[in-house]
Design a protein around this motif. Sequence first.
Motif, PDB file in Angstrom:
ATOM      1  N   SER A  75       1.650 -13.626  13.829  1.00 53.56           N
ATOM      2  CA  SER A  75       0.325 -13.322  14.365  1.00 53.56           C
ATOM      3  C   SER A  75      -0.346 -12.147  13.671  1.00 53.56           C
ATOM      4  O   SER A  75      -1.493 -11.835  13.965  1.00 53.56           O
ATOM      5  CB  SER A  75       0.434 -13.024  15.872  1.00 53.56           C
ATOM      6  N   PHE A  76       0.368 -11.482  12.745  1.00 55.07           N
ATOM      7  CA  PHE A  76      -0.178 -10.281  12.118  1.00 55.07           C
ATOM      8  C   PHE A  76      -0.245 -10.460  10.599  1.00 55.07           C
ATOM      9  O   PHE A  76       0.591 -11.137  10.009  1.00 55.07           O
ATOM     10  CB  PHE A  76       0.693  -9.057  12.432  1.00 55.07           C
ATOM     11  N   PRO A  77      -1.245  -9.852   9.935  1.00 58.41           N
ATOM     12  CA  PRO A  77      -1.258  -9.836   8.475  1.00 58.41           C
ATOM     13  C   PRO A  77      -0.183  -8.894   7.950  1.00 58.41           C
ATOM     14  O   PRO A  77       0.233  -7.962   8.644  1.00 58.41           O
ATOM     15  CB  PRO A  77      -2.661  -9.322   8.130  1.00 58.41           C
ATOM     16  N   ALA A  78       0.251  -9.132   6.725  1.00 56.16           N
ATOM     17  CA  ALA A  78       1.354  -8.352   6.169  1.00 56.16           C
ATOM     18  C   ALA A  78       1.090  -7.993   4.716  1.00 56.16           C
ATOM     19  O   ALA A  78       0.277  -8.630   4.021  1.00 56.16           O
ATOM     20  CB  ALA A  78       2.669  -9.121   6.287  1.00 56.16           C
ATOM     21  N   ARG A  79       1.787  -6.979   4.294  1.00 58.22           N
ATOM     22  CA  ARG A  79       1.773  -6.550   2.898  1.00 58.22           C
ATOM     23  C   ARG A  79       3.188  -6.148   2.533  1.00 58.22           C
ATOM     24  O   ARG A  79       3.891  -5.527   3.344  1.00 58.22           O
ATOM     25  CB  ARG A  79       0.828  -5.363   2.729  1.00 58.22           C
ATOM     26  N   LEU A  80       3.647  -6.489   1.326  1.00 56.24           N
ATOM     27  CA  LEU A  80       5.007  -6.195   0.902  1.00 56.24           C
ATOM     28  C   LEU A  80       5.001  -5.381  -0.385  1.00 56.24           C
ATOM     29  O   LEU A  80       4.209  -5.635  -1.297  1.00 56.24           O
ATOM     30  CB  LEU A  80       5.801  -7.488   0.702  1.00 56.24           C
ATOM     31  N   ILE A  81       5.908  -4.406  -0.449  1.00 54.86           N
ATOM     32  CA  ILE A  81       5.999  -3.498  -1.584  1.00 54.86           C
ATOM     33  C   ILE A  81       7.448  -3.401  -2.028  1.00 54.86           C
ATOM     34  O   ILE A  81       8.342  -3.178  -1.205  1.00 54.86           O
ATOM     35  CB  ILE A  81       5.478  -2.103  -1.219  1.00 54.86           C
ATOM     36  N   CYS A  82       7.690  -3.574  -3.315  1.00 51.03           N
ATOM     37  CA  CYS A  82       9.026  -3.376  -3.879  1.00 51.03           C
ATOM     38  C   CYS A  82       9.057  -1.978  -4.479  1.00 51.03           C
ATOM     39  O   CYS A  82       8.410  -1.705  -5.502  1.00 51.03           O
ATOM     40  CB  CYS A  82       9.313  -4.436  -4.940  1.00 51.03           C
ATOM     41  N   ALA A  83       9.772  -1.076  -3.820  1.00 50.53           N
ATOM     42  CA  ALA A  83       9.813   0.315  -4.247  1.00 50.53           C
ATOM     43  C   ALA A  83      11.023   0.995  -3.653  1.00 50.53           C
ATOM     44  O   ALA A  83      11.549   0.578  -2.619  1.00 50.53           O
ATOM     45  CB  ALA A  83       8.541   1.051  -3.806  1.00 50.53           C
ATOM     46  N   ASP A  84      11.466   2.048  -4.303  1.00 51.86           N
ATOM     47  CA  ASP A  84      12.487   2.921  -3.742  1.00 51.86           C
ATOM     48  C   ASP A  84      11.759   3.929  -2.858  1.00 51.86           C
ATOM     49  O   ASP A  84      11.162   4.886  -3.349  1.00 51.86           O
ATOM     50  CB  ASP A  84      13.251   3.635  -4.863  1.00 51.86           C
ATOM     51  N   CYS A  85      11.803   3.713  -1.550  1.00 50.97           N
ATOM     52  CA  CYS A  85      11.021   4.556  -0.637  1.00 50.97           C
ATOM     53  C   CYS A  85      11.630   5.943  -0.478  1.00 50.97           C
ATOM     54  O   CYS A  85      11.099   6.771   0.268  1.00 50.97           O
ATOM     55  CB  CYS A  85      10.858   3.883   0.721  1.00 50.97           C
ATOM     56  N   TYR A  86      12.739   6.204  -1.179  1.00 55.71           N
ATOM     57  CA  TYR A  86      13.318   7.544  -1.194  1.00 55.71           C
ATOM     58  C   TYR A  86      12.995   8.284  -2.500  1.00 55.71           C
ATOM     59  O   TYR A  86      13.417   9.423  -2.688  1.00 55.71           O
ATOM     60  CB  TYR A  86      14.834   7.481  -1.010  1.00 55.71           C
ATOM     61  N   GLU A  87      12.267   7.608  -3.387  1.00 58.02           N
ATOM     62  CA  GLU A  87      11.834   8.222  -4.639  1.00 58.02           C
ATOM     63  C   GLU A  87      10.307   8.211  -4.772  1.00 58.02           C
ATOM     64  O   GLU A  87       9.710   9.207  -5.164  1.00 58.02           O
ATOM     65  CB  GLU A  87      12.441   7.468  -5.840  1.00 58.02           C
ATOM     66  N   ARG A 112      -5.997  -4.915   4.009  1.00 57.98           N
ATOM     67  CA  ARG A 112      -5.301  -5.206   2.754  1.00 57.98           C
ATOM     68  C   ARG A 112      -4.166  -6.195   2.972  1.00 57.98           C
ATOM     69  O   ARG A 112      -3.557  -6.662   2.015  1.00 57.98           O
ATOM     70  CB  ARG A 112      -4.778  -3.913   2.136  1.00 57.98           C
ATOM     71  N   GLY A 113      -3.838  -6.481   4.213  1.00 53.10           N
ATOM     72  CA  GLY A 113      -2.798  -7.460   4.492  1.00 53.10           C
ATOM     73  C   GLY A 113      -3.317  -8.880   4.410  1.00 53.10           C
ATOM     74  O   GLY A 113      -4.520  -9.126   4.444  1.00 53.10           O
ATOM     75  N   LYS A 114      -2.391  -9.816   4.280  1.00 49.54           N
ATOM     76  CA  LYS A 114      -2.748 -11.231   4.209  1.00 49.54           C
ATOM     77  C   LYS A 114      -1.895 -12.026   5.185  1.00 49.54           C
ATOM     78  O   LYS A 114      -0.800 -11.605   5.554  1.00 49.54           O
ATOM     79  CB  LYS A 114      -2.557 -11.761   2.785  1.00 49.54           C
TER      80      LYS A 114
END
Length: 354
Positions: free
Chosen positions: A142-154, A339-341
Amino acid sequence: MNKRPRDEPSSSFASAPKRQYGAGGGGGGYGGHGYSEERSSARRVADHYSARSNQTLEERENSPIIHLKKLNNWIKSVLIQLYAHPGDCVLDLACGKGGDLIKWDKAKVGYYVGVDIAEGSIKDCMTRYNGDTDQQRRKKFSFPARLICADCYEARLDEHLYEDAPFDICSCQFALHYSWSTEARARQALANVSALLRPGGIFIGTMPDANVIIKRLRETDGMEFGNSVYWISFGEEYAEKDAVDCPEWVVPFHLFKLLAEEYDLELVLTKNFHEFVHEYLQKPEFSELMRRLGALGDGRQDQSTLSQDEWEVAYLYLAFVLRKRGQPPSQRRANNANRGKMFLTENDIDFLGV
């Protein structure tokens, strides 16, 4: 000691035959790896989780630790039900293959951003979000989403997610301890959370319970302990090639709390999994959820339940909740979900320095 039957690893050391803990664990500080070595370690983690294949429902149900997995899912579900609200904007750090998407959907959140270091996992998360898995969903999320490939600790996520922020709730399940290999990574993890949460926003998560792990280590001879479903080794090289080659760090919670406070994140709750289960299982809505998930059997036809060894593994974890200091805004920021789809392709995935 006996090793547990071979099974696919997950984001918790409970699911792996053997785990290694770095120097940051026993001494109450951070690991001492250099930058290039740390990048190599992070890459091993990413490659390991990228290589994991999705399982069918039948394969998951046949896992020797299926009840432990269901218990973990119950705990995450309770955390989300307790702290997420309809319309919330969610930041899911180390989201993996999107195993919590349905939980967020049931909470009726308004926007979802998932971040993970493993390219294979983030693509699987996209597939799950789109409903293209073997377990085809009856309806779209039911919600739009966005995905990111990243090291969220860097990576500095606030720079990349400036137009998406602020978020109402952030989640990091069974993965935050990976950031404690160096002080810089631990700080960047908390800086990302603090910068992206709104005042009054909530950070929920689960991690190994350092107090319990160190207590177990002191009670045993040598530097290893475990049972039929898990094994922990401190500071030794792997003897078996099928072990999960991802070093992990024990996070002394009092240090985590102090560091979080430097980033305006105040402790709301911390409970060992055993304490968490005993407390929230007393509430009818959560006991019914436990019955439906089947971690302890359904109380009717299905009498299968968590084994004693699986329950011992649960004791090695804790749940935490932090709150960002400040008063919540009087009205929700509009348009930060633009910005989500509702359907994602690989071209929609953002790659940040991985």
